[in-house]
Design a protein around this motif. Structure first.
Motif, mmCIF file in Angstrom:
data_model
loop_
_atom_site.group_PDB
_atom_site.id
_atom_site.type_symbol
_atom_site.label_atom_id
_atom_site.label_comp_id
_atom_site.label_asym_id
_atom_site.label_seq_id
_atom_site.Cartn_x
_atom_site.Cartn_y
_atom_site.Cartn_z
ATOM 1 N N LEU A 200 0.989 -1.210 0.079
ATOM 2 C CA LEU A 200 0.440 0.141 0.060
ATOM 3 C C LEU A 200 0.851 1.338 -0.315
ATOM 4 O O LEU A 200 0.939 2.036 -0.768
ATOM 5 C CB LEU A 200 -0.458 0.026 0.939
ATOM 6 C CG LEU A 200 -1.735 -1.377 1.002
ATOM 7 C CD1 LEU A 200 -3.327 -0.757 2.761
ATOM 8 C CD2 LEU A 200 -3.272 -0.502 -0.192
ATOM 9 N N SER B 96 -6.632 -1.859 1.064
ATOM 10 C CA SER B 96 -6.657 -2.019 -0.893
ATOM 11 C C SER B 96 -6.800 -0.652 -0.830
ATOM 12 O O SER B 96 -7.175 0.252 -0.720
ATOM 13 C CB SER B 96 -7.544 -2.671 -1.637
ATOM 14 O OG SER B 96 -6.914 -2.390 -2.962
ATOM 15 N N HIS B 97 -6.221 -0.270 -1.848
ATOM 16 C CA HIS B 97 -6.451 1.352 -2.198
ATOM 17 C C HIS B 97 -6.939 0.948 -3.801
ATOM 18 O O HIS B 97 -6.318 2.952 -4.152
ATOM 19 C CB HIS B 97 -5.336 2.173 -1.477
ATOM 20 C CG HIS B 97 -3.873 2.309 -2.751
ATOM 21 N ND1 HIS B 97 -2.822 1.602 -1.531
ATOM 22 C CD2 HIS B 97 -3.949 2.410 -3.599
ATOM 23 C CE1 HIS B 97 -1.971 2.011 -2.542
ATOM 24 N NE2 HIS B 97 -2.700 2.173 -3.589
ATOM 25 N N SER B 98 -7.108 -0.192 -3.775
ATOM 26 C CA SER B 98 -7.724 0.056 -5.284
ATOM 27 C C SER B 98 -9.227 1.123 -5.914
ATOM 28 O O SER B 98 -9.420 1.225 -5.301
ATOM 29 C CB SER B 98 -7.723 -1.243 -5.740
ATOM 30 O OG SER B 98 -8.563 -2.089 -5.481
ATOM 31 N N PRO C 161 -3.550 4.438 -8.421
ATOM 32 C CA PRO C 161 -5.148 3.599 -7.696
ATOM 33 C C PRO C 161 -5.196 1.827 -8.084
ATOM 34 O O PRO C 161 -5.943 1.263 -7.740
ATOM 35 C CB PRO C 161 -5.990 4.273 -8.966
ATOM 36 C CG PRO C 161 -4.989 4.566 -9.889
ATOM 37 C CD PRO C 161 -3.499 4.647 -9.124
#
Length: 175
Positions: free
Chosen positions: A24, A68-70, A29
């Motif tokens: 992370l 997640s930071h998708s 994105p």
């Protein structure tokens, strides 16, 4: 599934979660998903029933969605069970025939998971994607190399860890 198999899957999912959490720090994105490498390794080592493999994928999807930071974390809830199922099917078809079965199964599973993730994300948040990309096709073109690169890395990890993990498990059975 035996309690030993559950422990193996849990340990490998935890390892993948830690790797995912560490990733992370990479800005952007979309990040590669190393959880897949570790749940594939679990599936390859324990060769569970189909439903159990999908269950491993569901747990992996929850972990990935939470850490997640998708662009659309809930897509992991669909993509990871599919990846787990594909891994089991591919490995079952290849084991005993090809020495690189763990790597190939992980490669195919990561591609299936990644393609599913991209498709679900594109459908679910198309308006948001269109604010950052000129078209959905552009989004797919940007994400496809990430999926392919992640698949290659995951395949290498699973293949490299298969023999030592397999030996460790064999040693543990004698205790």
């Amino acid at each position: 599934m035996k309690s030993r198999d559950i422990a193996i899957a849990g340990i490998l999912l935890a390892t993948g979660a830690i790797m995912r959490y560490i990733s992370l720090v990479i800005p952007g994105p979309i990040v590669s998903n190393l959880v897949i490498a570790f749940y594939c390794l679990a599936i390859i080592l324990i060769v569970p029933a189909f439903g159990e493999a999908v269950g491993i994928g569901v747990v992996a999807g929850i972990v990935c969605a939470l850490v997640s930071h998708s662009v659309f974390p809930p897509a992991n809830l669909v993509s990871e069970p599919i990846g787990a199922a594909v891994c089991l099917i591919a490995y079952t078809a290849l084991k005993g025939r090809v020495g690189t079965a763990p790597g190939i199964a992980t490669l195919v599973a990561t591609l299936a998971s990644g393609a599913t993730f991209v498709a679900v994300a594109a459908l679910a948040i198309a308006p948001t994607i269109l604010t950052k990309f000129p078209s959905i096709g552009a989004f797919v073109l940007v994400t496809a190399p990430i999926v392919v690169l992640t698949a290659v890395v995951n395949a290498g990890i699973a293949q490299a860890l298969f023999i030592p993990a397999s030996r460790a498990l064999t040693r543990g059975r004698g205790l």
